[in-house]
Every structure is written in C-alpha cells, then in structure tokens.
Design a protein around this motif. Sequence first.
Motif, PDB file in Angstrom:
ATOM      1  N   UNK A   1     -42.602-105.568  49.971  1.00  0.00           N
ATOM      2  CA  UNK A   1     -42.918-107.000  49.983  1.00  0.00           C
ATOM      3  C   UNK A   1     -43.070-107.541  51.403  1.00  0.00           C
ATOM      4  N   UNK A   2     -44.072-108.400  51.571  1.00  0.00           N
ATOM      5  CA  UNK A   2     -44.212-109.182  52.802  1.00  0.00           C
ATOM      6  C   UNK A   2     -43.815-110.612  52.445  1.00  0.00           C
TER       7      UNK A   2
ATOM      8  N   UNK B   1     -59.493-115.394  64.277  1.00  0.00           N
ATOM      9  CA  UNK B   1     -59.470-114.145  63.520  1.00  0.00           C
ATOM     10  C   UNK B   1     -59.642-114.503  62.040  1.00  0.00           C
ATOM     11  N   UNK B   2     -60.360-113.687  61.294  1.00  0.00           N
ATOM     12  CA  UNK B   2     -60.475-113.914  59.851  1.00  0.00           C
ATOM     13  C   UNK B   2     -59.082-113.709  59.224  1.00  0.00           C
ATOM     14  N   UNK B   3     -58.561-114.780  58.584  1.00  0.00           N
ATOM     15  CA  UNK B   3     -57.163-114.734  58.135  1.00  0.00           C
ATOM     16  C   UNK B   3     -56.939-113.743  56.990  1.00  0.00           C
ATOM     17  N   UNK B   4     -57.952-113.603  56.152  1.00  0.00           N
ATOM     18  CA  UNK B   4     -57.819-112.645  55.045  1.00  0.00           C
ATOM     19  C   UNK B   4     -57.791-111.211  55.605  1.00  0.00           C
ATOM     20  N   UNK B   5     -58.665-110.971  56.572  1.00  0.00           N
ATOM     21  CA  UNK B   5     -58.716-109.643  57.212  1.00  0.00           C
ATOM     22  C   UNK B   5     -57.378-109.335  57.888  1.00  0.00           C
ATOM     23  N   UNK B   6     -56.792-110.360  58.511  1.00  0.00           N
ATOM     24  CA  UNK B   6     -55.524-110.230  59.233  1.00  0.00           C
ATOM     25  C   UNK B   6     -54.428-109.721  58.277  1.00  0.00           C
ATOM     26  N   UNK B   7     -54.344-110.381  57.117  1.00  0.00           N
ATOM     27  CA  UNK B   7     -53.308-109.992  56.150  1.00  0.00           C
ATOM     28  C   UNK B   7     -53.602-108.583  55.612  1.00  0.00           C
ATOM     29  N   UNK B   8     -54.881-108.284  55.398  1.00  0.00           N
ATOM     30  CA  UNK B   8     -55.233-106.946  54.898  1.00  0.00           C
ATOM     31  C   UNK B   8     -54.896-105.870  55.935  1.00  0.00           C
ATOM     32  N   UNK B   9     -55.073-106.194  57.212  1.00  0.00           N
ATOM     33  CA  UNK B   9     -54.742-105.229  58.273  1.00  0.00           C
ATOM     34  C   UNK B   9     -53.233-104.961  58.280  1.00  0.00           C
ATOM     35  N   UNK B  10     -52.445-106.036  58.135  1.00  0.00           N
ATOM     36  CA  UNK B  10     -50.988-105.868  58.080  1.00  0.00           C
ATOM     37  C   UNK B  10     -50.622-104.970  56.900  1.00  0.00           C
TER      38      UNK B  10
ATOM     39  N   UNK C   1     -36.569-109.063  47.049  1.00  0.00           N
ATOM     40  CA  UNK C   1     -36.826-108.950  45.611  1.00  0.00           C
ATOM     41  C   UNK C   1     -35.586-109.094  44.755  1.00  0.00           C
ATOM     42  N   UNK C   2     -34.448-109.519  45.346  1.00  0.00           N
ATOM     43  CA  UNK C   2     -33.207-109.646  44.551  1.00  0.00           C
ATOM     44  C   UNK C   2     -33.110-111.009  43.885  1.00  0.00           C
ATOM     45  N   UNK C   3     -33.804-111.987  44.473  1.00  0.00           N
ATOM     46  CA  UNK C   3     -33.792-113.351  43.929  1.00  0.00           C
ATOM     47  C   UNK C   3     -35.211-113.662  43.473  1.00  0.00           C
ATOM     48  N   UNK C   4     -35.338-114.283  42.302  1.00  0.00           N
ATOM     49  CA  UNK C   4     -36.677-114.582  41.766  1.00  0.00           C
ATOM     50  C   UNK C   4     -37.467-115.441  42.759  1.00  0.00           C
ATOM     51  N   UNK C   5     -38.718-115.070  42.983  1.00  0.00           N
ATOM     52  CA  UNK C   5     -39.565-115.754  43.964  1.00  0.00           C
ATOM     53  C   UNK C   5     -40.299-116.915  43.290  1.00  0.00           C
ATOM     54  N   UNK C   6     -39.558-118.001  43.057  1.00  0.00           N
ATOM     55  CA  UNK C   6     -40.168-119.134  42.345  1.00  0.00           C
ATOM     56  C   UNK C   6     -41.228-119.843  43.171  1.00  0.00           C
ATOM     57  N   UNK C   7     -41.177-119.655  44.472  1.00  0.00           N
ATOM     58  CA  UNK C   7     -42.138-120.326  45.365  1.00  0.00           C
ATOM     59  C   UNK C   7     -43.446-119.530  45.490  1.00  0.00           C
ATOM     60  N   UNK C   8     -43.471-118.304  45.012  1.00  0.00           N
ATOM     61  CA  UNK C   8     -44.669-117.463  45.169  1.00  0.00           C
ATOM     62  C   UNK C   8     -44.910-117.091  46.625  1.00  0.00           C
ATOM     63  N   UNK C   9     -43.825-116.800  47.346  1.00  0.00           N
ATOM     64  CA  UNK C   9     -43.937-116.520  48.788  1.00  0.00           C
ATOM     65  C   UNK C   9     -44.166-115.045  49.110  1.00  0.00           C
ATOM     66  N   UNK C  10     -43.745-114.162  48.206  1.00  0.00           N
ATOM     67  CA  UNK C  10     -43.851-112.747  48.574  1.00  0.00           C
ATOM     68  C   UNK C  10     -45.220-112.173  48.178  1.00  0.00           C
ATOM     69  N   UNK C  11     -45.647-111.215  48.951  1.00  0.00           N
ATOM     70  CA  UNK C  11     -46.941-110.557  48.708  1.00  0.00           C
ATOM     71  C   UNK C  11     -46.665-109.065  48.669  1.00  0.00           C
ATOM     72  N   UNK C  12     -47.065-108.436  47.583  1.00  0.00           N
ATOM     73  CA  UNK C  12     -46.763-107.010  47.444  1.00  0.00           C
ATOM     74  C   UNK C  12     -47.819-106.154  48.152  1.00  0.00           C
ATOM     75  N   UNK C  13     -47.365-105.143  48.847  1.00  0.00           N
ATOM     76  CA  UNK C  13     -48.267-104.179  49.485  1.00  0.00           C
ATOM     77  C   UNK C  13     -48.431-103.034  48.506  1.00  0.00           C
ATOM     78  N   UNK C  14     -49.678-102.848  48.011  1.00  0.00           N
ATOM     79  CA  UNK C  14     -49.864-101.808  46.988  1.00  0.00           C
ATOM     80  C   UNK C  14     -50.751-100.688  47.527  1.00  0.00           C
TER      81      UNK C  14
END
Length: 356
Positions: A84-85, A107-116, A343-356
């Motif tokens: 998780x990010x 910088x393209x922000x979507x590309x930035x997150x994809x690079x991470x 990932x131990x507490x439910x992410x009600x804010x939708x803050x985490x992004x899974x790296x798959x």
Amino acid sequence: MSYVFPVTKTTNPKAKPDPDTLRFGTEFTDHMFIMDYTEGKGWHDGRIVPYGPLTLDPAAVVFHYAQEMFEGLKAYKTADGRVLLFRPDMNAKRTNRTNNRLCIPQVDEEMYVEAVKALVKVDADWIPQKEGTSLYIRPFIIADEPFLGVRRSNTYKFIIILSPVGPYYEGGLTPTKIYVEDKYVRATPGGTGEAKCGGNYAASLKAQEEAHEQGYEQILWLDGVERKYVEEIGTSNAFFKINGEVITAPLNGTILPGITRDSVIQILKKKGMKITERRISIDEIVEAYKKGQFEEMFASGTAAVISPVGELRYKGDNMVINGGGIGPVAQELYDTIYGIQTGKVADEMGWTVEVK
Ligand code: COI
C-alpha cells in the motif's frame, strides 16, 4: 493511460538489512527510477535501473544554485501481503507546486504515481514488515544542465530511490524534546517556505545542530517577520492541544503543506474534535501552559508519522507537556494513520493505493 518503464535488473543484489536494527535513511534498495527532461522534448526515457551513483557535470546547475526539489512517501506491506501507498497523488500535486516555485518543468501527475508504483513493485521484497518500519520513497528532481549563469536549467533528472526505514526518531514514539528557535528563521512571506526544496533544509542545519548541542531533537520555528507565531517543527508540521482545541498554523505560504498534516485535520474533524488552522503565538502557548491548559503537542510528517512532544523550551524556560508522556490525541492519531497505512484499520477515507 498506461505507462511502461523498461527495467534493467541488477546483477548484484544486495543483502536486505536486519529489520530489528533499521534506522532512517541509511539503506537503499537495488533499483532506482530515472527520467530525463530536455527543453523542447519534455520528460522522456523513464526507466528503472540498478541503484548506483550518478554521473553529473560539475557545472550542473543544481550544484551551484540548488535548483532541485524532493518528496517523501512510504510503502507498507499488509499482513495479507498487499503493498500500500498512502495518498501518492498528494505528493505528485505538491511536486508540481514546488516545481512551479523553483522554475522546474511540471510533471504528469498520473505518470509520477505510476513511476512510484513501478519501482516499488520491482523492489517490493525490500519492504520491511516489523512494527514501525516501512519503505521510504524519495522522489526528487535535479537541474543537471552544465551552466554557470543564473537562470533555469534546460535539462533535469527526475529520480526515485527507495530506503527501508525504521522510525525517524530513534526513540520511536517516545516524546521528543523541542527547542523554540528565536535566533534563526526558516521562511518569510514570498520565500520558499511552502516548497519542498533542499535549500530550506540546508538553511535549517545550523539551528538544528545548536538545538542538538543543548539536548533537543528538533526545533520549532517561529515566523520570520515577528518571531512570534509558531510555524513548523524541523521536518514536520506542529499541532498544539490547548483547552480542548487542537491548533495548527495555517498554510499561508511559509508552512510546508504536509500530507500527514492534512490527514490529521481530516481525521480530527471526522471524530468531531475541535481543530483550528490559525496563527498561534508562542506567548499564547506559554500563557496556556501557566494556566494548565497546554494539554498536548505533536508533530506530523511522512517520515515521522505522528511524533509526540514531551518538552518545549522557550527562552530558557522548559514546558513539560502532558507529564512528558504521549497524549491520547497523538496516540489515537498514530494508531489511526499508521493503521490505515498498514491495512490494519479500515481505510474509510480512500487514502491507500495498492501496488499490484
Ligand atoms: C518527510 O517527512 O518525508 C520529509 O520529507 C521530512 C524529511 C525527512 C526531510
């Protein structure tokens, strides 16, 4: 849009560090991301390569005029093996705000997150799982054109490196001792205080060293004009709980817009606590202390997460906060934020992004 970054794997993988003795920022993984910028061509050739030294011209602009920026975020591995990010889109946005201030191309922000994500995926085995550890991600951009005149560079490198880390403060959640800085200043209106650029930190080292010499972990900066209002702590934002109200300095141009700061504000609002972004003077804090109303103080930051403050020193006087122990609000925020991140507490804010 999907981004594909070619990967050159290392032929010489390093041994992973012992999670029990991990410190902050001393170990680096096997790979890094590099992308170039050339005026007229834009950002190009994003790639993942073995981690190693860079070759730069000694005349590169970054060495002389500090045209550079950096970010920080973390990856965590959950108990069921997901990676998780935490709010990486916020780092991408803040990068572009800093870039704008430093005349670095957007910088393209979507590309930035994809690079991470792509880099974290390659080095996912490096994510430590022991309580309090994580994989710290450091994206940064340097101006690398060899040129000694003062103007923006025409070439840049966007680089991401990864570092398995333990707690930022060696004592972990043990409350820190903070020195209120009244000699040096960090930022003034119109300066670079809200940008995440290395120069801000270089200029803070002297104050930090002097505070260390007196036994304090960090400094609390006062505003650069009146030296009256509290701004932020060395590497994090500062929160004060006074008479039931949690207060933090407003984002008025001299404060780093922390992602953990924003998360703290949202969580406290959701819990129905009184949280106010307003200027607060050091005198108001001292007054509250004298009246027994200074209930808690803590710092928030990506590296430090939530770090309670047990003692504050101002002009020779020490304020011991909450008996020098961790306060309930700081503890609850740490448990909530670190819990969501891992990932131990439910992410009600939708803050985490899974790296798959
Ligand atoms: C962070 O909290 O990620 C930071 O960038 C602070 C620091 C280690 C300079």
